[in-house]
Scaffold this active site. Structure first.
Site, PDB file in Angstrom:
ATOM      1  N   CYS B 412      13.955 -51.233  12.632  1.00  0.00           N
ATOM      2  CA  CYS B 412      14.162 -50.808  11.228  1.00  0.00           C
ATOM      3  C   CYS B 412      13.611 -49.357  10.829  1.00  0.00           C
ATOM      4  O   CYS B 412      14.051 -48.681  10.175  1.00  0.00           O
ATOM      5  CB  CYS B 412      13.549 -51.832  10.239  1.00  0.00           C
ATOM      6  SG  CYS B 412      11.732 -52.134  10.733  1.00  0.00           S
ATOM      7  N   HIS B 456       8.852 -54.707   7.588  1.00  0.00           N
ATOM      8  CA  HIS B 456      10.226 -53.883   7.369  1.00  0.00           C
ATOM      9  C   HIS B 456      10.192 -52.668   6.689  1.00  0.00           C
ATOM     10  O   HIS B 456       9.241 -52.354   6.162  1.00  0.00           O
ATOM     11  CB  HIS B 456      11.181 -54.966   6.898  1.00  0.00           C
ATOM     12  CG  HIS B 456      12.636 -54.623   6.941  1.00  0.00           C
ATOM     13  ND1 HIS B 456      13.163 -54.216   7.889  1.00  0.00           N
ATOM     14  CD2 HIS B 456      13.537 -54.428   6.095  1.00  0.00           C
ATOM     15  CE1 HIS B 456      14.674 -54.066   7.936  1.00  0.00           C
ATOM     16  NE2 HIS B 456      14.884 -54.001   6.716  1.00  0.00           N
ATOM     17  N   ASP B 472      19.734 -50.819   2.948  1.00  0.00           N
ATOM     18  CA  ASP B 472      18.819 -50.794   4.289  1.00  0.00           C
ATOM     19  C   ASP B 472      19.986 -50.710   5.501  1.00  0.00           C
ATOM     20  O   ASP B 472      20.442 -51.481   5.716  1.00  0.00           O
ATOM     21  CB  ASP B 472      18.448 -52.346   4.012  1.00  0.00           C
ATOM     22  CG  ASP B 472      17.607 -52.942   5.210  1.00  0.00           C
ATOM     23  OD1 ASP B 472      17.292 -52.277   6.159  1.00  0.00           O
ATOM     24  OD2 ASP B 472      17.161 -53.798   5.161  1.00  0.00           O
TER      25      ASP B 472
END
Lengths: 317, 654
Positions: B412, B456, B472
């Site tokens: 991420c 995250h 995202d």
């Protein structure tokens, strides 16, 4: 023998006991304490030794007890030629049936008066003592139970010295109490002189109880409450007899048990809510004196005197 | 002075108990202590047993002194300090072991047991679990039993000692509960003991340098637990916002210290239905507080929302805390952004990541709008061979370039960083948000467990007209990560290492049940800090519970409890009526002014004093006394006696 201690039997038994006591005090004048002790001894399942001169009412007391309480009564006059079989009984061969048949001796009664027990030989004495201890007798190999209740009143004449066999200490122990009756006071003696013959009076009196009543009373008396402080008191008394320099042999644990049982029974007779110090004091001399052996240094004192000294010395907890 | 001879063996019977108490108290520390301390403790204990058994002398004082100095020095060199929980307990443990070597009297054993209690207490400074309290109680009972054992009559059964010890601890328990409930809790207690920080806290850091990490250290440690009032949001909506990074130096993203923003409601539009939930946050040792994107209101004091809509607390969160938050899943943030504000989110260091910037410029010129450009970048991540992995290669000096054009492997952080750089290079304000995504539902407790493995990073892009919008990029590469809420670790196949995808259903259920138990324990007991105390006091009816009031309540409660225990003990050990009767009777005897004779029974005494005092009263008292003391009168007779004695007055001589 089991007795149900329901409300009814114990209450009526209780009433019977009180009535018996009143009647006995009416017969044996001025001897309330002795009557109370004798009743206590009976209720504690003990046996009574009366030591006194003749004519002071030993026999009358025993007879009255038996009669008033409705107990069967036998009297054995102890003599030097008395044989054990004369006490316990013999097996007799019956021609008609061709079998031996047991002929019960005088010991087979609920109240046995052993008169002048120190006149008999040790052999005869021990036959009686064994019967007292075991509440049964063995004749020709057969064991026969004695009645229940079974109460022996033995008398001894302390003045007799020649030709007697005084009971040894170990056998005195078999008697829960040893009492003296003593002379009556002036007033009582006067009534005795002027009044009716005691035995004739007795015949006119209805028994107030029966053997079952006595058993119920015995169970109730021995079940009476005894609180810690009183146990402390008994222990203190017993300890004192063992430690006192005036006593060679103090009270044994059996003596302590006897004291407790006698005190319980006395408290029951006196209708106390528990065993009071007064009950212990009342029975102490009767229970303890014949079990104490005075030390040589106190030889001039009777055991009764020593017992009284013990009582006076031990504080009540 | 006499020379120390062999021991007399007097401690032999109680020594095993003392050693057991010490061992039980020290056990929770063993995993944290250097191994040599444990070894030394066991050695000293064995040595002491031999000394006692063989009646040997204890080692001489100079030797013990040397050992003590040596132990001190070794602890100091091991930790570099002697303050703090770690070195403190290490010192305590080693000194207790050495004390064993000089324990000769009962007093020394007392000292040892005191140390055992200290060890018990300090274990709570390390970590508190569900079993910490039961274990502490057990340990206290054992210590108490060892204490009793020192004076216990020989041959007393161990079970009886334990029973008495348990009863003593039981007497203390209500006091402990009262202390716990009412003792004023202060957010920063001045006696605050430095919490053991040697055990590293995994999770979010304050900065993000995707190129430097080649292996993400993740753990299944719980970050926080969430209980929703109503329905849980879908996994893809579970973005737990923690902090926002806006400064990028070409390698590392960093943020600025949070400032309270009291006008956040004016620049934030909350849309749709609110989500209410309660978070039980494990201590983070930071000021960050997690909340669902984006928070609207909360009930924790000294807590603010920052300019970037993250919650933060004025002080580092050193205790497990419980707080309620209301969030809105739909929102508009900062639809108006000044040029100065935009400049914050556009900065890129000159000369770094040139290839990425060139790519951004060319892609932006091809795109119709900012939004279209963002979509194309996501398409690029999806279509071109970019991979999601937790073991990415190192990236070097221009990490974004290296990632975008060479390695194309990352997690991420790599995608968030690259995406934000691509946006900024195209003149679109962008920032990186750190937090947690997803979470595991515990079906038994009906709550969400968010673990450190769920950490995250994602981006927010400012688009004209709609404000900050969450994008995202990881979702483009590994949609399962976001859609299903599976943690990155599980995706990577590495989850089994820490039990995240446990194979057995039973084990899973057990694990969940255990976590549910932990969660309740945490919420009810461990999170009982200043906030919860205030809430509980309000519930009890305290309008404004300040610490003075709490202290008074505490003192009052303790006084009441002590009185209750006292009365219980008095009743339990109250003398029987026949003993109390004696006291009243003696009072009566004193009042008569007549000395009883030796061995005079109460009845005789009554007869003797008959004329001098009120005979009725004397008779009543004597009857009641005999009944209470020797008869079956019990309490009734005792009460009668007490009354009669109180009324009794000696007749004044005529």
């Amino acid at each position: 023998m089991q007795h149900t201690l329901g409300a009814q039997p114990i209450d009526s038994a209780r009433a019977a006991l009180d009535a018996a006591r009143v009647t006995l005090n009416g017969l044996i004048l001025g001897k309330d304490a002795q009557v109370s002790l004798a009743l206590s001894c009976l209720l504690a399942r003990g046996h009574l030794l009366i030591e006194d001169l003749p004519g002071l009412g030993k026999t009358t007391l025993a007879q009255s007890l038996a009669h008033v309480l409705g107990l069967s009564f036998n009297r054995v006059q102890f003599t030097s030629d008395l044989l054990p079989a004369d006490i316990v009984g013999v097996s007799v061969f019956r021609q008609s049936s061709g079998e031996f048949e047991f002929q019960p001796g005088p010991v087979f009664a609920e109240l046995v008066l052993a008169d002048e027990v120190n006149r008999a030989t040790p052999k005869a004495q021990s036959a009686l003592l064994e019967a007292m201890e075991e509440q049964q007798v063995s004749v020709d190999g057969t064991t026969r139970a004695l009645p229940d209740p079974f109460f022996v009143v033995a008398t001894q004449n302390p003045a007799d010295q020649i030709g007697t066999f005084p009971l040894p200490e170990s056998q005195l122990d078999r008697f829960l109490m040893r009492i003296e009756i003593g002379y009556p006071d002036e007033q009582s003696e006067r009534e005795l002189i002027t009044g009716e013959d005691r035995r004739a009076m007795l015949a006119g009196i209805e028994p107030v109880a029966n053997p079952d009543t006595v058993t119920v009373l015995q169970n109730a008396a021995l079940g009476l409450r005894m609180n810690e402080p009183l146990v402390d008191y008994i222990q203190a008394l017993v300890r004192y007899t063992r430690e006192s320099p005036d006593v060679e042999i103090g009270l044994s644990p059996r003596g302590a048990q006897a004291l407790a049982a006698a005190a319980r029974a006395h408290a029951f007779v006196e209708r106390h809510s528990g065993v009071f110090p007064d009950d212990v004091q009342a029975v102490f001399e009767a229970v303890a004196a014949h079990r104490l052996k005075p030390a040589a240094s106190a030889a001039l004192q009777s055991p009764e005197e020593i017992a009284r000294q013990v009582l006076a010395a031990v504080a009540i907890p | 002075m006499t020379r120390a001879r062999g021991t007399d063996g007097s401690l032999l019977s109680s020594l095993p108990w003392t050693l057991t108490a010490l061992a039980v108290a020290a056990l929770p520390h063993v995993p944290y202590l250097p191994i040599w301390i444990t070894a030394a403790s066991i050695g000293c204990a064995l040595w002491r047993i031999v000394i006692e058994k063989r009646r040997m002398p204890v080692p001489p004082a100079w030797f013990r002194g040397g050992l003590a100095l040596g132990g001190f020095a070794t602890v100091f060199t091991t930790y570099g300090t002697i303050s703090g929980v770690g070195p403190g307990t290490a010192l305590l443990a080693i000194m207790a072991s050495l004390k064993l070597l000089e324990a000769r009297k009962r007093r020394d054993q007392f000292v040892l047991l005191f140390i055992a209690i200290f060890l018990n207490m300090s274990a709570l400074l390390r970590e508190q679990y569900v079993w910490s309290l039961p274990y502490l109680l057990l340990s206290l009972v054992v210590t108490m039993a060892a204490w009793l054992r020192m004076s216990a009559p020989a041959g007393q059964p161990a079970r009886q000692t334990m029973r008495v010890a348990a009863r003593f601890v039981g007497y203390a328990l209500p006091l402990a509960v009262a202390m716990w409930v009412f003792f004023p809790r202060i957010a920063t207690p001045f006696w605050s003991v430095p919490i053991d920080t040697s055990s590293g806290v995994t999770g979010l850091s304050d900065t993000m340098s995707p190129g430097d990490i080649t292996s993400l250290s993740q753990s299944d440690r719980v970050a926080f637990r969430v209980r929703f009032d109503a329905e849980l949001p879908a996994p893809r909506d579970r973005y737990w916002r923690a902090l926002v990074l806006h400064r990028f130096n070409g390698r590392t993203w960093s943020g600025s210290s949070p400032v309270p923003d009291n006008q956040f409601r004016e620049r934030t539009e909350f849309l749709g239905d609110p989500l209410d939930y309660e978070i039980t946050l494990e201590p983070t040792r930071t000021q960050r507080l997690m909340s669902l994107d984006v928070p609207e209101s909360w009930d924790l004091e000294r807590t603010h929302v920052s300019r970037t809509n993250t919650l933060w607390h004025e002080l580092p969160v050193d205790q497990r805390s419980v707080y309620r938050v209301r969030s809105y899943a739909q929102y508009r943030l900062d639809t108006e952004l000044s040029d100065f504000g935009k400049s914050w989110y556009l900065g890129l260091p000159d000369g770094r990541n040139p290839k990425a910037r060139a790519l951004a410029r060319s892609m932006r010129s091809d795109a119709q709008s900012d939004r279209d450009y963002a979509r194309q970048v996501l398409e690029m991540f999806r279509l071109e061979p970019y991979h999601y992995t937790l073991q990415p290669p190192a990236l070097g000096a221009n990490p974004v370039d290296a990632f975008l054009f060479n390695t194309r492997r990352g997690f991420c952080e790599h995608y968030a960083s690259a995406f934000a750089v691509l946006m900024r290079a195209a003149g679109i304000p962008a920032r990186v948000v750190l937090g947690y995504q997803g979470g595991e539902i515990n079906p038994l407790g009906d709550y969400l467990i968010v673990r450190q493995a769920d950490a995250h990073a994602w981006t927010e892009v400012w688009l004209d007209g709609s404000g900050w919008e969450r994008i995202d990029p990881t979702a483009a590469v590994a949609p399962e990560r976001i859609e299903s809420g599976m943690s990155g670790a599980a995706l990577d196949g590495a989850g089994a290492v820490w039990g995240l995808n446990t194979p057995s259903r039973l084990a899973y259920r057990l694990g969940m049940a255990w976590d549910a138990l932990n969660a309740s324990w945490n919420e009810l007991v461990l999170a009982y800090g200043p906030e919860n105390q205030k809430r509980f006091m309000k519930w009890l009816g305290f309008e404004n519970p300040d610490w003075q009031r709490l202290l008074f309540t505490l003192i009052g409660t303790v006084a009441v409890l002590v009185t209750i225990v006292h009365v219980l003990l008095i009743l339990r050990f109250r003398p029987p009526p026949h003993d109390r009767a004696r006291r009243y009777y003696e009072r009566f005897v004193r009042r008569t002014g007549i000395e009883p004779r030796a061995a005079e029974t109460p009845l005789e005494f009554e007869r003797r004093i008959g004329e001098t005092v009120d005979p009725g009263a004397a008779s009543r008292i004597t009857r009641a006394y005999l009944d209470a003391r020797y008869g079956d009168g019990g309490e009734t007779a005792l009460a009668e006696l007490r009354l009669a004695v109180r009324k009794f007055r000696r007749h004044a001589p005529a």
